[in-house]
Design a protein around this motif. Structure first.
Motif, PDB file in Angstrom:
ATOM      1  N   LYS A  21       0.858  -1.190   0.000  1.00  0.00           N
ATOM      2  CA  LYS A  21       0.000   0.000   0.000  1.00  0.00           C
ATOM      3  C   LYS A  21       0.886   1.230   0.000  1.00  0.00           C
ATOM      4  CE  LYS A  21      -3.964  -2.150   1.789  1.00  0.00           C
ATOM      5  NZ  LYS A  21      -4.908  -2.518   0.870  1.00  0.00           N
ATOM      6  N   PRO A  22       0.735   2.126  -0.934  1.00  0.00           N
ATOM      7  CA  PRO A  22      -0.118   1.984  -2.113  1.00  0.00           C
ATOM      8  C   PRO A  22       0.525   1.033  -3.110  1.00  0.00           C
ATOM      9  CG  PRO A  22       1.133   4.011  -2.286  1.00  0.00           C
ATOM     10  CD  PRO A  22       1.469   3.397  -0.933  1.00  0.00           C
ATOM     11  N   PRO A  23      -0.295   0.397  -3.944  1.00  0.00           N
ATOM     12  CA  PRO A  23       0.285  -0.519  -4.929  1.00  0.00           C
ATOM     13  C   PRO A  23       1.121   0.240  -5.948  1.00  0.00           C
ATOM     14  CG  PRO A  23      -2.069  -0.248  -5.312  1.00  0.00           C
ATOM     15  CD  PRO A  23      -1.741   0.479  -4.037  1.00  0.00           C
ATOM     16  N   PHE A  24       2.181  -0.389  -6.399  1.00  0.00           N
ATOM     17  CA  PHE A  24       3.081   0.214  -7.385  1.00  0.00           C
ATOM     18  C   PHE A  24       2.896  -0.444  -8.746  1.00  0.00           C
ATOM     19  CE2 PHE A  24       5.113  -3.080  -4.920  1.00  0.00           C
ATOM     20  CZ  PHE A  24       5.482  -3.975  -5.905  1.00  0.00           C
ATOM     21  N   GLY A  25       2.031  -1.408  -8.813  1.00  0.00           N
ATOM     22  CA  GLY A  25       1.790  -2.218 -10.004  1.00  0.00           C
ATOM     23  C   GLY A  25       1.351  -3.591  -9.526  1.00  0.00           C
ATOM     24  N   ILE A  26       1.522  -4.584 -10.357  1.00  0.00           N
ATOM     25  CA  ILE A  26       1.153  -5.947  -9.984  1.00  0.00           C
ATOM     26  C   ILE A  26       2.326  -6.554  -9.223  1.00  0.00           C
ATOM     27  CG2 ILE A  26       0.527  -8.239 -10.827  1.00  0.00           C
ATOM     28  CD1 ILE A  26      -0.696  -6.791 -13.293  1.00  0.00           C
ATOM     29  N   ALA A  27       2.065  -6.995  -8.016  1.00  0.00           N
ATOM     30  CA  ALA A  27       3.114  -7.604  -7.193  1.00  0.00           C
ATOM     31  C   ALA A  27       3.688  -8.817  -7.924  1.00  0.00           C
ATOM     32  CB  ALA A  27       2.551  -8.006  -5.835  1.00  0.00           C
ATOM     33  N   LEU A  28       4.993  -8.832  -8.106  1.00  0.00           N
ATOM     34  CA  LEU A  28       5.661  -9.838  -8.916  1.00  0.00           C
ATOM     35  C   LEU A  28       5.382 -11.266  -8.446  1.00  0.00           C
ATOM     36  CD1 LEU A  28       7.518 -10.370 -11.295  1.00  0.00           C
ATOM     37  CD2 LEU A  28       9.453 -10.069  -9.754  1.00  0.00           C
ATOM     38  N   HIS A  29       5.311 -11.460  -7.131  1.00  0.00           N
ATOM     39  CA  HIS A  29       5.097 -12.825  -6.643  1.00  0.00           C
ATOM     40  C   HIS A  29       3.767 -13.404  -7.128  1.00  0.00           C
ATOM     41  CE1 HIS A  29       2.891 -10.565  -3.508  1.00  0.00           C
ATOM     42  NE2 HIS A  29       2.186 -11.673  -3.376  1.00  0.00           N
ATOM     43  N   LYS A  30       2.809 -12.544  -7.457  1.00  0.00           N
ATOM     44  CA  LYS A  30       1.510 -13.041  -7.910  1.00  0.00           C
ATOM     45  C   LYS A  30       1.573 -13.627  -9.310  1.00  0.00           C
ATOM     46  CE  LYS A  30      -1.305 -10.129  -4.960  1.00  0.00           C
ATOM     47  NZ  LYS A  30      -2.447  -9.222  -4.897  1.00  0.00           N
ATOM     48  N   LEU A  31       2.536 -13.187 -10.106  1.00  0.00           N
ATOM     49  CA  LEU A  31       2.670 -13.713 -11.461  1.00  0.00           C
ATOM     50  C   LEU A  31       3.703 -14.830 -11.532  1.00  0.00           C
ATOM     51  CD1 LEU A  31       2.534 -10.367 -13.456  1.00  0.00           C
ATOM     52  CD2 LEU A  31       0.672 -11.987 -13.020  1.00  0.00           C
ATOM     53  N   GLY A  32       4.346 -15.131 -10.412  1.00  0.00           N
ATOM     54  CA  GLY A  32       5.395 -16.134 -10.387  1.00  0.00           C
ATOM     55  C   GLY A  32       4.936 -17.512  -9.947  1.00  0.00           C
ATOM     56  N   SER A  33       3.668 -17.654  -9.645  1.00  0.00           N
ATOM     57  CA  SER A  33       3.144 -18.968  -9.269  1.00  0.00           C
ATOM     58  C   SER A  33       1.668 -19.017  -9.658  1.00  0.00           C
ATOM     59  CB  SER A  33       3.287 -19.219  -7.763  1.00  0.00           C
ATOM     60  OG  SER A  33       2.364 -18.433  -7.034  1.00  0.00           O
ATOM     61  N   ASN A  34       1.111 -20.180  -9.594  1.00  0.00           N
ATOM     62  CA  ASN A  34      -0.319 -20.319  -9.883  1.00  0.00           C
ATOM     63  C   ASN A  34      -1.051 -20.784  -8.629  1.00  0.00           C
ATOM     64  OD1 ASN A  34       0.997 -22.731 -10.077  1.00  0.00           O
ATOM     65  ND2 ASN A  34      -0.056 -23.449 -11.900  1.00  0.00           N
ATOM     66  N   GLY A  36      -3.447 -19.109  -7.005  1.00  0.00           N
ATOM     67  CA  GLY A  36      -4.752 -18.501  -6.794  1.00  0.00           C
ATOM     68  C   GLY A  36      -4.699 -17.053  -6.340  1.00  0.00           C
ATOM     69  N   TRP A  37      -3.558 -16.390  -6.537  1.00  0.00           N
ATOM     70  CA  TRP A  37      -3.433 -14.992  -6.148  1.00  0.00           C
ATOM     71  C   TRP A  37      -4.500 -14.157  -6.827  1.00  0.00           C
ATOM     72  CZ3 TRP A  37      -0.418 -14.138  -2.210  1.00  0.00           C
ATOM     73  CH2 TRP A  37       0.682 -14.954  -1.990  1.00  0.00           C
ATOM     74  N   LEU A  38      -4.993 -13.155  -6.122  1.00  0.00           N
ATOM     75  CA  LEU A  38      -5.917 -12.188  -6.700  1.00  0.00           C
ATOM     76  C   LEU A  38      -5.134 -10.932  -7.040  1.00  0.00           C
ATOM     77  CD1 LEU A  38      -8.728 -11.133  -7.458  1.00  0.00           C
ATOM     78  CD2 LEU A  38      -8.969 -10.375  -5.077  1.00  0.00           C
ATOM     79  N   VAL A  39      -5.074 -10.603  -8.323  1.00  0.00           N
ATOM     80  CA  VAL A  39      -4.504  -9.332  -8.753  1.00  0.00           C
ATOM     81  C   VAL A  39      -5.653  -8.341  -8.690  1.00  0.00           C
ATOM     82  CG1 VAL A  39      -3.359  -8.080 -10.612  1.00  0.00           C
ATOM     83  CG2 VAL A  39      -2.787 -10.482 -10.191  1.00  0.00           C
ATOM     84  N   THR A  40      -5.545  -7.395  -7.780  1.00  0.00           N
ATOM     85  CA  THR A  40      -6.656  -6.500  -7.463  1.00  0.00           C
ATOM     86  C   THR A  40      -6.784  -5.362  -8.471  1.00  0.00           C
ATOM     87  OG1 THR A  40      -5.327  -5.030  -6.087  1.00  0.00           O
ATOM     88  CG2 THR A  40      -6.319  -6.967  -4.998  1.00  0.00           C
ATOM     89  N   PRO A  41      -7.968  -4.761  -8.540  1.00  0.00           N
ATOM     90  CA  PRO A  41      -8.141  -3.587  -9.399  1.00  0.00           C
ATOM     91  C   PRO A  41      -7.158  -2.467  -9.060  1.00  0.00           C
ATOM     92  CG  PRO A  41     -10.283  -4.411  -8.742  1.00  0.00           C
ATOM     93  CD  PRO A  41      -9.245  -5.180  -7.946  1.00  0.00           C
ATOM     94  N   GLU A  42      -6.801  -2.330  -7.788  1.00  0.00           N
ATOM     95  CA  GLU A  42      -5.846  -1.292  -7.385  1.00  0.00           C
ATOM     96  C   GLU A  42      -4.462  -1.552  -7.991  1.00  0.00           C
ATOM     97  OE1 GLU A  42      -9.211  -1.571  -4.689  1.00  0.00           O
ATOM     98  OE2 GLU A  42      -7.703  -3.070  -5.140  1.00  0.00           O
ATOM     99  N   GLU A  43      -4.036  -2.808  -7.979  1.00  0.00           N
ATOM    100  CA  GLU A  43      -2.755  -3.157  -8.583  1.00  0.00           C
ATOM    101  C   GLU A  43      -2.781  -2.922 -10.094  1.00  0.00           C
ATOM    102  OE1 GLU A  43      -0.736  -6.839  -6.514  1.00  0.00           O
ATOM    103  OE2 GLU A  43      -2.910  -7.116  -6.636  1.00  0.00           O
ATOM    104  N   ILE A  44      -3.884  -3.310 -10.708  1.00  0.00           N
ATOM    105  CA  ILE A  44      -4.022  -3.128 -12.150  1.00  0.00           C
ATOM    106  C   ILE A  44      -4.010  -1.646 -12.501  1.00  0.00           C
ATOM    107  CG2 ILE A  44      -5.531  -3.492 -14.141  1.00  0.00           C
ATOM    108  CD1 ILE A  44      -6.495  -6.079 -12.684  1.00  0.00           C
ATOM    109  N   THR A  45      -4.708  -0.842 -11.716  1.00  0.00           N
ATOM    110  CA  THR A  45      -4.725   0.605 -11.947  1.00  0.00           C
ATOM    111  C   THR A  45      -3.312   1.167 -11.908  1.00  0.00           C
ATOM    112  OG1 THR A  45      -6.960   0.852 -11.061  1.00  0.00           O
ATOM    113  CG2 THR A  45      -5.571   2.817 -11.053  1.00  0.00           C
ATOM    114  N   ALA A  46      -2.546   0.785 -10.900  1.00  0.00           N
ATOM    115  CA  ALA A  46      -1.164   1.267 -10.784  1.00  0.00           C
ATOM    116  C   ALA A  46      -0.317   0.799 -11.965  1.00  0.00           C
ATOM    117  CB  ALA A  46      -0.551   0.799  -9.465  1.00  0.00           C
TER     118      ALA A  46
END
Length: 90
Positions: A21-34, A36-46
């Motif tokens: 917080k605040p998000p700077f973009g999509i947290a890298l760890h969320k794209l590094g595994s499968n 079930g991470w939720l990429v939030t609208p706030e991350e996407i906006t950033a």
């Protein structure tokens, strides 16, 4: 017993949606595994805000001509996901 299960699911969902917080973009760890991470609208906006700081020519240089079409499809996906609660990584 049911309340314990509900509490577990709520805690799990909060964990899978966590981002700086605040998000700077999509947290890298969320794209590094499968997991079930939720990429939030706030991350996407950033992430989209960061993307939009670059001109079209800059994007072409960064992404490359061969990958530009794929990149633009990714951006379109992010824009849709942003309006619909984000997306899960499975």
């Amino acid at each position: 017993m049911k309340s314990a299960a509900v509490a577990y699911v709520e805690q799990r969902e909060a964990h899978l949606a966590w981002h700086p917080k605040p998000p700077f973009g999509i947290a890298l760890h969320k794209l590094g595994s499968n997991d079930g991470w939720l990429v939030t609208p706030e991350e996407i906006t950033a992430a989209l805000e960061s993307y939009r700081t670059h001109s079209g020519d800059e994007v072409k240089v960064i992404v490359g001509d061969k990958e530009l079409d794929y990149w633009l499809k990714w951006i379109a996906y992010l824009e849709r996901a942003q309006r619909h609660g984000g997306f899960r990584v499975h």
